[in-house]
Design a protein around this motif. Structure first.
Motif, PDB file in Angstrom:
ATOM      1  N   ASP A  65     -30.197  -2.263  -9.149  1.00  0.00           N
ATOM      2  CA  ASP A  65     -30.132  -4.067  -9.157  1.00  0.00           C
ATOM      3  C   ASP A  65     -29.142  -5.107  -9.206  1.00  0.00           C
ATOM      4  N   ALA A  66     -28.878  -5.061  -7.734  1.00  0.00           N
ATOM      5  CA  ALA A  66     -27.414  -5.463  -7.307  1.00  0.00           C
ATOM      6  C   ALA A  66     -27.979  -7.310  -7.590  1.00  0.00           C
ATOM      7  N   THR A  67     -29.247  -7.854  -7.908  1.00  0.00           N
ATOM      8  CA  THR A  67     -28.672  -8.414  -8.176  1.00  0.00           C
ATOM      9  C   THR A  67     -28.049  -8.837 -10.018  1.00  0.00           C
ATOM     10  N   ILE A  85     -27.705  -9.591   6.779  1.00  0.00           N
ATOM     11  CA  ILE A  85     -27.673 -11.425   6.600  1.00  0.00           C
ATOM     12  C   ILE A  85     -28.453 -11.273   4.925  1.00  0.00           C
ATOM     13  N   GLU A  86     -29.858 -10.524   5.523  1.00  0.00           N
ATOM     14  CA  GLU A  86     -30.148 -10.734   3.702  1.00  0.00           C
ATOM     15  C   GLU A  86     -30.730  -9.795   3.281  1.00  0.00           C
ATOM     16  N   PRO A  87     -29.937  -9.170   1.774  1.00  0.00           N
ATOM     17  CA  PRO A  87     -29.573  -9.722   0.585  1.00  0.00           C
ATOM     18  C   PRO A  87     -28.494 -10.243   0.854  1.00  0.00           C
ATOM     19  N   ALA A  88     -27.250 -10.132   1.150  1.00  0.00           N
ATOM     20  CA  ALA A  88     -26.098  -9.881   1.148  1.00  0.00           C
ATOM     21  C   ALA A  88     -25.358 -11.237   1.612  1.00  0.00           C
ATOM     22  N   ARG A  89     -25.774 -12.490   1.658  1.00  0.00           N
ATOM     23  CA  ARG A  89     -25.920 -13.549   1.327  1.00  0.00           C
ATOM     24  C   ARG A  89     -26.292 -13.838   0.123  1.00  0.00           C
ATOM     25  N   THR A  90     -27.412 -13.895  -0.650  1.00  0.00           N
ATOM     26  CA  THR A  90     -27.813 -14.251  -1.669  1.00  0.00           C
ATOM     27  C   THR A  90     -26.731 -13.688  -2.822  1.00  0.00           C
ATOM     28  N   LYS A 107     -19.266  -9.050   9.589  1.00  0.00           N
ATOM     29  CA  LYS A 107     -19.605  -9.617  10.419  1.00  0.00           C
ATOM     30  C   LYS A 107     -20.751 -10.459  10.368  1.00  0.00           C
ATOM     31  N   ALA A 108     -21.572  -9.645  11.052  1.00  0.00           N
ATOM     32  CA  ALA A 108     -22.922 -10.682  11.177  1.00  0.00           C
ATOM     33  C   ALA A 108     -22.873 -11.746  10.694  1.00  0.00           C
ATOM     34  N   LEU A 109     -22.772 -11.635   8.720  1.00  0.00           N
ATOM     35  CA  LEU A 109     -23.460 -12.583   7.913  1.00  0.00           C
ATOM     36  C   LEU A 109     -21.676 -14.339   8.235  1.00  0.00           C
ATOM     37  N   LEU A 110     -20.971 -13.555   8.124  1.00  0.00           N
ATOM     38  CA  LEU A 110     -19.401 -14.840   8.648  1.00  0.00           C
ATOM     39  C   LEU A 110     -19.522 -15.668   9.877  1.00  0.00           C
ATOM     40  N   ALA A 111     -20.141 -14.191  11.125  1.00  0.00           N
ATOM     41  CA  ALA A 111     -19.724 -15.119  12.121  1.00  0.00           C
ATOM     42  C   ALA A 111     -21.390 -16.274  12.055  1.00  0.00           C
ATOM     43  N   ALA A 116     -21.026 -21.877   5.320  1.00  0.00           N
ATOM     44  CA  ALA A 116     -21.260 -21.932   3.816  1.00  0.00           C
ATOM     45  C   ALA A 116     -21.033 -21.472   3.326  1.00  0.00           C
ATOM     46  N   LEU A 117     -20.218 -20.068   3.425  1.00  0.00           N
ATOM     47  CA  LEU A 117     -19.872 -18.968   2.586  1.00  0.00           C
ATOM     48  C   LEU A 117     -18.860 -19.872   1.774  1.00  0.00           C
TER      49      LEU A 117
END
Length: 433
Positions: A65-67, A85-90, A107-111, A116-117
Protein backbone atom coordinates in the motif's frame (compact mmCIF):
# COMPACT_ATOMS: atom_id res chain seq x y z
CA UNK A 1 26.31 18.15 17.29
CA UNK A 2 24.49 15.23 15.68
CA UNK A 3 20.76 15.02 16.12
CA UNK A 4 19.78 11.70 17.64
CA UNK A 5 16.22 11.50 16.30
CA UNK A 6 16.48 9.85 12.89
CA UNK A 7 15.14 11.25 9.65
CA UNK A 8 12.55 8.82 8.31
CA UNK A 9 12.80 7.69 4.69
CA UNK A 10 10.28 5.68 2.67
CA UNK A 11 11.27 3.77 -0.46
CA UNK A 12 8.84 3.33 -3.34
CA UNK A 13 10.10 0.41 -5.39
CA UNK A 14 12.67 -2.21 -4.50
CA UNK A 15 13.93 -3.52 -7.81
CA UNK A 16 17.45 -3.21 -9.18
CA UNK A 17 17.89 0.40 -8.05
CA UNK A 18 15.68 0.36 -4.96
CA UNK A 19 17.38 -2.70 -3.48
CA UNK A 20 20.78 -1.02 -3.93
CA UNK A 21 19.50 2.14 -2.23
CA UNK A 22 18.29 0.08 0.74
CA UNK A 23 21.58 -1.82 0.90
CA UNK A 24 23.71 1.33 0.91
CA UNK A 25 21.47 3.00 3.48
CA UNK A 26 22.09 0.00 5.75
CA UNK A 27 25.76 -0.72 5.13
CA UNK A 28 26.83 2.93 5.17
CA UNK A 29 24.44 4.14 7.85
CA UNK A 30 27.16 5.64 10.04
CA UNK A 31 28.80 7.51 7.18
CA UNK A 32 25.45 8.85 5.97
CA UNK A 33 24.59 10.01 9.48
CA UNK A 34 27.95 11.79 9.79
CA UNK A 35 27.51 13.53 6.45
CA UNK A 36 23.92 14.56 7.12
CA UNK A 37 24.18 15.41 10.81
CA UNK A 38 21.48 12.94 11.83
CA UNK A 39 20.81 9.24 11.32
CA UNK A 40 18.47 8.13 8.57
CA UNK A 41 15.97 5.36 9.12
CA UNK A 42 14.29 3.27 6.46
CA UNK A 43 10.69 3.56 7.60
CA UNK A 44 8.87 1.59 4.91
CA UNK A 45 9.29 -0.04 1.50
CA UNK A 46 6.42 -0.21 -1.00
CA UNK A 47 6.56 -3.11 -3.46
CA UNK A 48 4.29 -5.00 -5.81
CA UNK A 49 5.44 -8.50 -4.80
CA UNK A 50 5.60 -8.74 -1.02
CA UNK A 51 6.54 -12.43 -0.96
CA UNK A 52 9.87 -11.90 -2.73
CA UNK A 53 12.90 -12.32 -0.45
CA UNK A 54 14.76 -9.03 -0.08
CA UNK A 55 18.04 -9.59 1.65
CA UNK A 56 18.93 -7.03 4.30
CA UNK A 57 15.44 -5.51 4.52
CA UNK A 58 13.27 -6.13 7.57
CA UNK A 59 10.10 -7.88 6.27
CA UNK A 60 8.08 -5.74 8.68
CA UNK A 61 8.92 -2.69 6.52
CA UNK A 62 7.41 -4.19 3.36
CA UNK A 63 3.99 -3.02 2.21
CA UNK A 64 1.94 -3.13 -0.97
CA UNK A 65 0.00 0.00 0.00
CA UNK A 66 2.23 2.78 -1.31
CA UNK A 67 -0.50 5.38 -0.83
CA UNK A 68 -0.86 4.64 2.86
CA UNK A 69 2.91 4.74 3.24
CA UNK A 70 3.33 8.24 1.77
CA UNK A 71 0.33 9.49 3.78
CA UNK A 72 1.86 8.55 7.13
CA UNK A 73 2.70 12.14 7.98
CA UNK A 74 5.92 11.34 9.85
CA UNK A 75 8.16 10.84 6.82
CA UNK A 76 10.96 13.25 6.00
CA UNK A 77 11.87 11.93 2.54
CA UNK A 78 10.24 9.65 -0.01
CA UNK A 79 12.50 8.00 -2.59
CA UNK A 80 10.61 7.10 -5.77
CA UNK A 81 12.24 4.52 -8.05
CA UNK A 82 9.18 2.74 -9.45
CA UNK A 83 9.21 4.63 -12.78
CA UNK A 84 6.36 5.36 -15.17
CA UNK A 85 3.77 8.11 -14.99
CA UNK A 86 1.15 6.66 -12.66
CA UNK A 87 0.96 5.87 -9.81
CA UNK A 88 4.33 7.65 -9.40
CA UNK A 89 2.91 11.12 -10.10
CA UNK A 90 0.09 10.78 -7.57
CA UNK A 91 2.37 9.23 -4.96
CA UNK A 92 4.89 12.07 -5.27
CA UNK A 93 2.29 14.83 -4.98
CA UNK A 94 0.69 12.98 -2.06
CA UNK A 95 4.07 12.79 -0.33
CA UNK A 96 4.48 16.57 -0.70
CA UNK A 97 1.02 17.18 0.71
CA UNK A 98 1.85 15.05 3.76
CA UNK A 99 5.09 16.80 4.59
CA UNK A 100 7.79 14.79 2.82
CA UNK A 101 10.41 15.85 0.30
CA UNK A 102 11.01 13.60 -2.69
CA UNK A 103 14.05 12.10 -4.42
CA UNK A 104 13.19 10.54 -7.78
CA UNK A 105 14.92 8.75 -10.65
CA UNK A 106 11.84 8.97 -12.88
CA UNK A 107 12.96 10.59 -16.14
CA UNK A 108 9.71 9.90 -18.01
CA UNK A 109 7.56 11.58 -15.38
CA UNK A 110 9.90 14.54 -14.91
CA UNK A 111 10.08 15.15 -18.67
CA UNK A 112 6.30 15.06 -18.92
CA UNK A 113 5.21 16.82 -15.72
CA UNK A 114 8.33 18.31 -14.18
CA UNK A 115 6.89 21.83 -13.95
CA UNK A 116 3.74 20.65 -12.18
CA UNK A 117 5.78 18.57 -9.74
CA UNK A 118 8.06 21.48 -8.96
CA UNK A 119 5.01 23.68 -8.36
CA UNK A 120 3.57 21.08 -5.97
CA UNK A 121 6.88 20.91 -4.10
CA UNK A 122 6.97 24.70 -3.70
CA UNK A 123 3.32 24.80 -2.62
CA UNK A 124 4.06 22.44 0.27
CA UNK A 125 7.54 23.74 1.08
CA UNK A 126 9.34 20.55 0.06
CA UNK A 127 12.33 19.54 -2.06
CA UNK A 128 12.27 17.67 -5.36
CA UNK A 129 15.66 16.25 -6.38
CA UNK A 130 16.33 13.93 -9.34
CA UNK A 131 20.02 13.67 -10.19
CA UNK A 132 19.61 9.96 -10.98
CA UNK A 133 16.99 10.63 -13.68
CA UNK A 134 19.41 11.60 -16.45
CA UNK A 135 22.85 10.02 -16.28
CA UNK A 136 23.00 7.47 -13.48
CA UNK A 137 26.03 8.01 -11.30
CA UNK A 138 27.36 10.92 -13.36
CA UNK A 139 27.04 14.22 -11.44
CA UNK A 140 25.41 16.36 -14.10
CA UNK A 141 22.22 18.12 -13.03
CA UNK A 142 23.74 19.64 -9.89
CA UNK A 143 26.73 21.11 -11.79
CA UNK A 144 24.36 22.55 -14.39
CA UNK A 145 21.98 23.92 -11.77
CA UNK A 146 24.51 25.10 -9.20
CA UNK A 147 28.15 25.08 -10.33
CA UNK A 148 27.29 26.79 -13.64
CA UNK A 149 24.56 29.00 -12.16
CA UNK A 150 26.63 32.11 -12.87
CA UNK A 151 27.54 31.05 -16.41
CA UNK A 152 25.74 31.09 -19.76
CA UNK A 153 25.36 27.61 -21.27
CA UNK A 154 25.28 27.51 -25.06
CA UNK A 155 25.00 23.81 -25.78
CA UNK A 156 24.63 20.41 -24.14
CA UNK A 157 25.60 17.47 -26.34
CA UNK A 158 25.51 13.99 -24.91
CA UNK A 159 25.38 10.21 -25.09
CA UNK A 160 22.74 9.54 -22.45
CA UNK A 161 21.70 5.97 -23.17
CA UNK A 162 24.13 3.13 -22.53
CA UNK A 163 22.20 0.50 -24.51
CA UNK A 164 22.33 2.43 -27.77
CA UNK A 165 25.95 3.39 -27.26
CA UNK A 166 26.87 -0.27 -26.72
CA UNK A 167 25.07 -1.30 -29.92
CA UNK A 168 26.60 1.44 -32.06
CA UNK A 169 30.05 0.86 -30.57
CA UNK A 170 29.85 -2.83 -31.47
CA UNK A 171 28.69 -2.01 -35.00
CA UNK A 172 31.63 0.35 -35.37
CA UNK A 173 34.36 -1.79 -33.80
CA UNK A 174 33.36 -5.24 -35.10
CA UNK A 175 31.42 -4.52 -38.28
CA UNK A 176 28.33 -6.21 -36.85
CA UNK A 177 24.89 -5.38 -38.17
CA UNK A 178 22.26 -3.71 -36.01
CA UNK A 179 20.39 -6.91 -35.07
CA UNK A 180 23.59 -8.80 -34.26
CA UNK A 181 24.79 -5.99 -31.98
CA UNK A 182 21.35 -5.74 -30.34
CA UNK A 183 21.36 -9.49 -29.67
CA UNK A 184 24.73 -9.18 -27.94
CA UNK A 185 23.50 -6.24 -25.86
CA UNK A 186 20.46 -8.28 -24.81
CA UNK A 187 22.55 -11.32 -23.91
CA UNK A 188 24.82 -9.17 -21.72
CA UNK A 189 21.88 -7.52 -19.96
CA UNK A 190 22.41 -4.07 -21.49
CA UNK A 191 19.17 -4.20 -23.48
CA UNK A 192 15.68 -5.00 -22.22
CA UNK A 193 13.57 -7.76 -23.75
CA UNK A 194 11.67 -4.92 -25.42
CA UNK A 195 14.37 -2.35 -26.29
CA UNK A 196 12.00 0.14 -27.94
CA UNK A 197 12.41 2.89 -25.33
CA UNK A 198 16.17 2.82 -25.85
CA UNK A 199 16.68 2.18 -29.56
CA UNK A 200 13.85 4.46 -30.70
CA UNK A 201 15.21 7.32 -28.59
CA UNK A 202 12.35 7.71 -26.10
CA UNK A 203 14.65 7.32 -23.08
CA UNK A 204 17.17 9.83 -24.43
CA UNK A 205 14.41 12.28 -25.39
CA UNK A 206 13.09 12.38 -21.81
CA UNK A 207 16.60 13.08 -20.56
CA UNK A 208 17.09 15.78 -23.21
CA UNK A 209 13.95 17.57 -22.02
CA UNK A 210 15.24 17.61 -18.44
CA UNK A 211 18.70 18.77 -19.49
CA UNK A 212 17.38 21.56 -21.71
CA UNK A 213 15.08 22.87 -19.00
CA UNK A 214 17.89 23.10 -16.45
CA UNK A 215 20.60 24.36 -18.81
CA UNK A 216 18.51 27.12 -20.38
CA UNK A 217 16.13 28.04 -17.53
CA UNK A 218 13.18 27.34 -19.81
CA UNK A 219 10.34 24.84 -19.58
CA UNK A 220 11.00 22.10 -22.11
CA UNK A 221 8.67 19.09 -22.18
CA UNK A 222 9.00 15.71 -23.79
CA UNK A 223 6.73 16.81 -26.64
CA UNK A 224 9.19 19.61 -27.46
CA UNK A 225 12.00 17.15 -28.20
CA UNK A 226 12.54 15.98 -31.77
CA UNK A 227 13.22 12.25 -31.67
CA UNK A 228 14.62 9.74 -34.14
CA UNK A 229 15.73 6.20 -33.33
CA UNK A 230 18.82 4.36 -34.52
CA UNK A 231 17.34 1.11 -35.84
CA UNK A 232 18.01 2.12 -39.46
CA UNK A 233 21.73 2.71 -38.96
CA UNK A 234 23.68 0.25 -41.13
CA UNK A 235 27.21 -1.02 -41.64
CA UNK A 236 27.29 1.09 -44.80
CA UNK A 237 26.63 4.20 -42.70
CA UNK A 238 29.62 3.35 -40.54
CA UNK A 239 31.75 2.86 -43.65
CA UNK A 240 30.73 6.32 -44.85
CA UNK A 241 31.44 7.76 -41.43
CA UNK A 242 34.93 6.22 -41.37
CA UNK A 243 35.63 7.70 -44.80
CA UNK A 244 34.94 11.12 -43.26
CA UNK A 245 37.00 10.44 -40.13
CA UNK A 246 33.83 10.05 -38.05
CA UNK A 247 31.88 7.55 -36.01
CA UNK A 248 28.13 7.38 -35.32
CA UNK A 249 26.49 8.06 -31.95
CA UNK A 250 22.90 8.51 -30.80
CA UNK A 251 23.07 12.04 -29.43
CA UNK A 252 20.87 14.20 -27.24
CA UNK A 253 21.47 17.79 -28.31
CA UNK A 254 20.13 20.84 -26.48
CA UNK A 255 21.23 24.24 -27.71
CA UNK A 256 20.42 27.92 -27.91
CA UNK A 257 19.49 29.46 -31.23
CA UNK A 258 21.96 31.80 -32.92
CA UNK A 259 20.32 34.93 -31.49
CA UNK A 260 19.96 33.46 -27.99
CA UNK A 261 16.18 33.90 -27.88
CA UNK A 262 15.25 30.29 -28.56
CA UNK A 263 16.24 26.78 -27.54
CA UNK A 264 15.91 23.40 -29.22
CA UNK A 265 16.18 19.83 -28.02
CA UNK A 266 16.62 16.80 -30.24
CA UNK A 267 17.68 13.15 -30.22
CA UNK A 268 18.95 11.36 -33.32
CA UNK A 269 21.91 9.37 -34.65
CA UNK A 270 24.67 11.56 -36.03
CA UNK A 271 28.14 11.37 -37.47
CA UNK A 272 30.68 12.72 -34.99
CA UNK A 273 34.36 13.46 -35.80
CA UNK A 274 36.79 11.05 -34.18
CA UNK A 275 38.55 14.10 -32.74
CA UNK A 276 35.51 14.96 -30.62
CA UNK A 277 35.72 13.75 -26.98
CA UNK A 278 32.35 11.99 -27.24
CA UNK A 279 33.58 9.86 -30.14
CA UNK A 280 35.77 7.84 -27.78
CA UNK A 281 32.95 6.90 -25.39
CA UNK A 282 32.79 3.12 -25.64
CA UNK A 283 30.61 0.23 -24.55
CA UNK A 284 27.61 1.15 -22.36
CA UNK A 285 29.11 4.34 -20.92
CA UNK A 286 27.46 7.75 -21.01
CA UNK A 287 29.05 11.17 -21.44
CA UNK A 288 27.72 14.70 -21.69
CA UNK A 289 29.63 17.59 -23.26
CA UNK A 290 28.69 21.07 -22.05
CA UNK A 291 29.71 24.29 -23.82
CA UNK A 292 29.37 27.49 -21.83
CA UNK A 293 30.49 31.09 -22.13
CA UNK A 294 32.87 31.36 -19.17
CA UNK A 295 33.78 27.78 -18.25
CA UNK A 296 34.29 26.75 -21.85
CA UNK A 297 33.98 23.06 -22.67
CA UNK A 298 33.33 20.49 -19.95
CA UNK A 299 32.72 16.76 -20.22
CA UNK A 300 31.00 14.51 -17.68
CA UNK A 301 31.65 10.79 -18.15
CA UNK A 302 30.73 7.55 -16.42
CA UNK A 303 28.24 4.69 -16.10
CA UNK A 304 24.80 6.03 -16.94
CA UNK A 305 22.67 3.18 -15.63
CA UNK A 306 22.69 0.11 -13.41
CA UNK A 307 21.63 -0.52 -9.84
CA UNK A 308 24.70 0.64 -7.94
CA UNK A 309 25.55 3.69 -10.11
CA UNK A 310 21.98 4.97 -10.08
CA UNK A 311 21.68 4.32 -6.35
CA UNK A 312 24.82 6.40 -5.85
CA UNK A 313 23.07 9.42 -7.39
CA UNK A 314 19.89 8.75 -5.39
CA UNK A 315 21.86 8.65 -2.12
CA UNK A 316 23.67 11.85 -3.05
CA UNK A 317 20.30 13.55 -3.41
CA UNK A 318 19.10 11.99 -0.16
CA UNK A 319 22.03 13.52 1.72
CA UNK A 320 21.36 16.95 0.20
CA UNK A 321 17.62 16.82 0.95
CA UNK A 322 18.20 15.63 4.53
CA UNK A 323 20.67 18.45 5.13
CA UNK A 324 18.09 20.91 3.87
CA UNK A 325 15.55 19.32 6.17
CA UNK A 326 17.77 19.82 9.23
CA UNK A 327 18.46 23.43 8.21
CA UNK A 328 14.75 24.15 7.79
CA UNK A 329 15.31 25.14 4.17
CA UNK A 330 14.78 23.84 0.66
CA UNK A 331 17.24 23.63 -2.20
CA UNK A 332 16.94 25.16 -5.66
CA UNK A 333 13.68 24.40 -7.42
CA UNK A 334 12.64 24.92 -11.01
CA UNK A 335 14.32 27.81 -12.79
CA UNK A 336 12.23 28.83 -15.80
CA UNK A 337 12.74 32.59 -15.68
CA UNK A 338 14.29 32.81 -19.18
CA UNK A 339 11.13 31.60 -20.92
CA UNK A 340 12.93 31.08 -24.23
CA UNK A 341 10.97 30.04 -27.30
CA UNK A 342 11.27 26.30 -27.96
CA UNK A 343 12.06 25.87 -31.65
CA UNK A 344 10.98 22.97 -33.81
CA UNK A 345 13.43 20.77 -35.68
CA UNK A 346 12.92 22.67 -38.92
CA UNK A 347 14.57 25.75 -37.46
CA UNK A 348 17.64 23.90 -36.19
CA UNK A 349 20.79 24.64 -38.17
CA UNK A 350 22.78 21.49 -38.90
CA UNK A 351 24.66 19.55 -41.59
CA UNK A 352 23.65 16.51 -43.63
CA UNK A 353 25.53 13.53 -45.03
CA UNK A 354 23.38 12.20 -47.89
CA UNK A 355 24.13 8.99 -49.77
CA UNK A 356 22.34 8.58 -53.11
CA UNK A 357 22.07 5.77 -55.63
CA UNK A 358 22.14 7.52 -59.01
CA UNK A 359 22.37 6.76 -62.73
CA UNK A 360 26.00 6.56 -63.78
CA UNK A 361 25.90 8.98 -66.68
CA UNK A 362 26.92 12.57 -67.52
CA UNK A 363 24.89 15.43 -66.08
CA UNK A 364 23.70 13.70 -62.92
CA UNK A 365 25.94 15.69 -60.62
CA UNK A 366 24.79 18.93 -62.21
CA UNK A 367 21.13 18.00 -61.64
CA UNK A 368 21.80 17.15 -58.01
CA UNK A 369 23.75 20.38 -57.45
CA UNK A 370 20.87 22.37 -58.97
CA UNK A 371 18.42 20.90 -56.43
CA UNK A 372 20.68 21.94 -53.57
CA UNK A 373 21.03 25.44 -55.00
CA UNK A 374 17.27 25.81 -55.45
CA UNK A 375 16.73 24.97 -51.76
CA UNK A 376 19.46 27.38 -50.64
CA UNK A 377 21.70 24.61 -49.28
CA UNK A 378 25.45 24.88 -49.87
CA UNK A 379 27.45 21.74 -50.68
CA UNK A 380 30.68 21.12 -48.77
CA UNK A 381 32.00 17.93 -50.41
CA UNK A 382 30.91 15.46 -53.08
CA UNK A 383 32.15 11.93 -53.70
CA UNK A 384 30.94 9.81 -56.63
CA UNK A 385 31.93 6.26 -57.41
CA UNK A 386 30.62 3.88 -60.07
CA UNK A 387 29.57 0.45 -58.89
CA UNK A 388 31.52 -1.33 -61.64
CA UNK A 389 28.97 -4.15 -61.73
CA UNK A 390 27.34 -3.31 -65.04
CA UNK A 391 24.23 -1.93 -63.34
CA UNK A 392 24.70 1.55 -64.75
CA UNK A 393 24.44 3.00 -61.27
CA UNK A 394 26.81 4.92 -59.04
CA UNK A 395 27.02 5.97 -55.43
CA UNK A 396 26.96 9.72 -54.82
CA UNK A 397 27.71 11.09 -51.35
CA UNK A 398 27.04 14.75 -50.58
CA UNK A 399 27.99 16.51 -47.37
CA UNK A 400 26.42 19.93 -46.87
CA UNK A 401 27.38 23.07 -45.07
CA UNK A 402 25.20 24.14 -42.15
CA UNK A 403 21.62 25.02 -43.08
CA UNK A 404 18.15 24.97 -41.51
CA UNK A 405 16.95 21.41 -41.13
CA UNK A 406 13.72 22.26 -42.97
CA UNK A 407 15.74 23.29 -46.05
CA UNK A 408 17.80 20.11 -45.87
CA UNK A 409 14.67 17.97 -45.59
CA UNK A 410 13.13 19.75 -48.57
CA UNK A 411 16.33 19.11 -50.53
CA UNK A 412 16.11 15.38 -49.85
CA UNK A 413 12.47 15.28 -50.93
CA UNK A 414 13.33 17.11 -54.16
CA UNK A 415 16.21 14.70 -54.83
CA UNK A 416 13.85 11.74 -54.51
CA UNK A 417 11.82 13.14 -57.43
CA UNK A 418 14.74 13.23 -59.87
CA UNK A 419 14.59 10.52 -62.54
CA UNK A 420 18.34 10.05 -62.28
CA UNK A 421 18.17 9.37 -58.51
CA UNK A 422 17.38 5.70 -58.04
CA UNK A 423 17.10 6.01 -54.27
CA UNK A 424 18.22 7.83 -51.14
CA UNK A 425 20.36 5.19 -49.42
CA UNK A 426 21.12 7.10 -46.23
CA UNK A 427 20.61 10.46 -44.51
CA UNK A 428 22.70 11.30 -41.46
CA UNK A 429 23.27 14.55 -39.66
CA UNK A 430 26.85 15.61 -38.94
CA UNK A 431 27.56 17.17 -35.52
CA UNK A 432 30.44 18.22 -33.34
CA UNK A 433 32.36 20.36 -35.80
Amino acid sequence: MMRTRPLKVALLGCGVVGSEVARIMTTHADDLAARIGAPVELAGVAVRRPDKVREGIDPALITTDATALVKRGDLDVVIEVIGGIEPARTLITTAFAHGASVVSANKALLAKDGSALHAAAVEHGQDLYYEAAVAGAIPLLRPLRESLAGDHVHRVLGIVNGTTNFILDKMDSTGAGYQEALDEATALGYAEADPTADVEGFDAAAKAAILAGIAFHTRVGIDDVHREGMTEVTAADFASARAMGCTIKLLAICERGADGSSVSARVHPAMLPLSHPLAGVREAYNAVFVESEAAGRLMFYGPGAGGAPTASAVLGDLVAVCRNRLAGATGPGESAYAGLTVSGMGDVVTRYHISLDVADKPGVLAQVATVFAEQGVSIDTVRQQGRGDGSGEASLVVVTHRAPDAALSSTVEALRKLDTVRGVASIMRVEGE
